[in-house]
Enzyme design. Structure first.
Site, mmCIF file in Angstrom:
data_model
loop_
_atom_site.group_PDB
_atom_site.id
_atom_site.type_symbol
_atom_site.label_atom_id
_atom_site.label_comp_id
_atom_site.label_asym_id
_atom_site.label_seq_id
_atom_site.Cartn_x
_atom_site.Cartn_y
_atom_site.Cartn_z
ATOM 1 N N GLU A 155 5.498 -24.779 80.199
ATOM 2 C CA GLU A 155 5.989 -25.276 81.495
ATOM 3 C C GLU A 155 5.075 -26.399 82.022
ATOM 4 O O GLU A 155 5.541 -27.402 82.544
ATOM 5 C CB GLU A 155 6.004 -24.096 82.482
ATOM 6 N N THR A 208 11.901 -32.124 87.595
ATOM 7 C CA THR A 208 11.025 -31.222 88.361
ATOM 8 C C THR A 208 9.721 -31.906 88.751
ATOM 9 O O THR A 208 9.227 -31.757 89.877
ATOM 10 C CB THR A 208 10.720 -29.957 87.530
HETATM 11 N N1 HSE Z 1 9.026 -23.433 91.538
HETATM 12 C C1 HSE Z 1 9.361 -24.599 90.778
HETATM 13 C C2 HSE Z 1 9.644 -25.757 91.721
HETATM 14 C C3 HSE Z 1 10.591 -24.295 89.962
HETATM 15 O O1 HSE Z 1 10.364 -25.522 92.700
HETATM 16 O O2 HSE Z 1 9.148 -26.852 91.512
HETATM 17 C C4 HSE Z 1 11.087 -25.481 89.195
HETATM 18 O O3 HSE Z 1 10.756 -25.397 87.878
#
Ligand code: HSE
Length: 335
Positions: A155, A208
């Protein structure tokens, strides 16, 4: 399965294990599910798995040491075949290093069955499918939670930050709370069995990495009080099977006001979902997917249809998914 993992020291956790499996010619086909992270008020700390979509990995043990990626489908050529740059192979390599089996030869096929950059944990599903595949090949029967640090490395590579609210539910299934990152402490939460999830992915790109950069770094006390009240309310609602409490707790005063700008007609979509029987509505992960909780499948389907119609009117294509919460997590697909 234990619910909790405290202070994982990956070296000491894995040193005693030297996989008995991994014979040349062994192969496995694994599915890992999409996930909805944040669940509106729980930025980086809450997530759940859905039944579909999900990604698939086919992994074979070869006689040539090292990892190759022979095929990726469903990515429109966007993902690297170079094993040093692909999150699946990188996280699998970390796992192999940790168990002292860097000698093994592996070939990976990745079949993307969900859109990239959708807010549905696309990279997490691929990474978890890869890790579950190598765990299966190595006949490593320990709790899957031990794969979490390797999935978080994937990730980190995919979006610059090793959050666990997609990878943990993809790996463990169900509804998951990341109680703490340092030390890592992950808790599986109960949930009402009749909670349905309607997901709509509007076909716009929201990486993201960028969606994280626009979030404020500092928050004020009033907003913090609202937010932690809501998180506690949501978790209480899950334990109490109280869908009304779950619904009224799913409000986000910290992240959604900023990220909603990246999503086409977000507030209109909320109005449509809520006026058609949704319990709650919000952004899935970092978006652009949105989701609603409902009390039944029929309402979830009706909401996805209405939202899709609305997006079509804006000339935006979309994919929709209707699911209960997936308690199983990754699974081997029989060949
Ligand atoms: N918690 C993360 C975000 C999830 O909101 O950026 C996205 O991968």
């Amino acid at each position: 399965m234990s619910n909790k993992l405290q202070e994982i020291d990956t070296k000491s956790a894995f040193t005693p294990f030297r996989g008995a499996g991994g014979l040349v010619g062994d192969a496995v086909h694994v599915f890992a599910p999409a996930t909805v992270a944040n669940v509106v008020c729980g930025f980086d700390v809450l997530g759940f798995a859905v039944n579909e979509p999900g990604d698939e990995v086919i992994m074979r043990v070869t006689d040539k040491p090292g990892i190759t990626i022979s095929k990726i489908t469903g990515d429109d050529g966007r993902l690297p075949l170079d094993p040093a740059k692909n999150t699946v192979s990188v996280s699998v390599q970390h796992y192999l290093d940790s168990i002292g089996r860097a000698d093994i030869g592996l070939d990976i096929e990745l079949h993307k069955k969900m859109p990239i950059g959708s807010g549905l944990g696309s990279s997490s599903a691929s990474t978890v499918a890869g890790l579950y595949a190598i765990k299966t090949l190595m006949r490593d029967d320990r709790d899957p939670i031990n794969l979490l640090p390797f999935a978080m490395k994937g990730e980190e590579m995919a979006c610059g930050h090793g959050h666990a609210d997609n990878v943990a539910p993809a790996l463990l299934g169900g509804f998951v709370l990341i109680r703490s990152y340092e030390p890592l402490d992950v808790v599986r939460l109960p949930h009402p069995k009749d909670l349905w999830c309607a997901v709509v992915f509007p076909d716009v790109d929201v990486p993201t990495r960028e969606a994280r950069q626009i979030i404020r770094n500092k928050i004020n006390m009033k907003d913090a009080v609202t937010q932690w009240g809501n998180i506690a309310g949501l978790v209480s609602g899950l334990f109490m099977q109280d869908i009304d409490l779950i619904g009224r707790s799913m409000q986000d005063v910290l992240v959604e006001p900023v990220r909603s700008m990246l999503i086409p007609d977000f507030y209109k979509m909320r109005e449509i979902a809520m006026s058609n029987g949704a319990v709650s509505f919000g952004i899935s992960g970092s978006g652009p997917s949105v989701f609603a909780f409902t009390r039944d499948e029929q309402t979830a389907k009706a909401i996805t249809e209405k939202l899709q119609q609305h997006l079509t009117g804006l000339k935006i294509g979309s994919n929709t998914y209707v699911s209960t919460i997936n308690d199983a997590g990754p699974r081997v697909i029989p060949t």
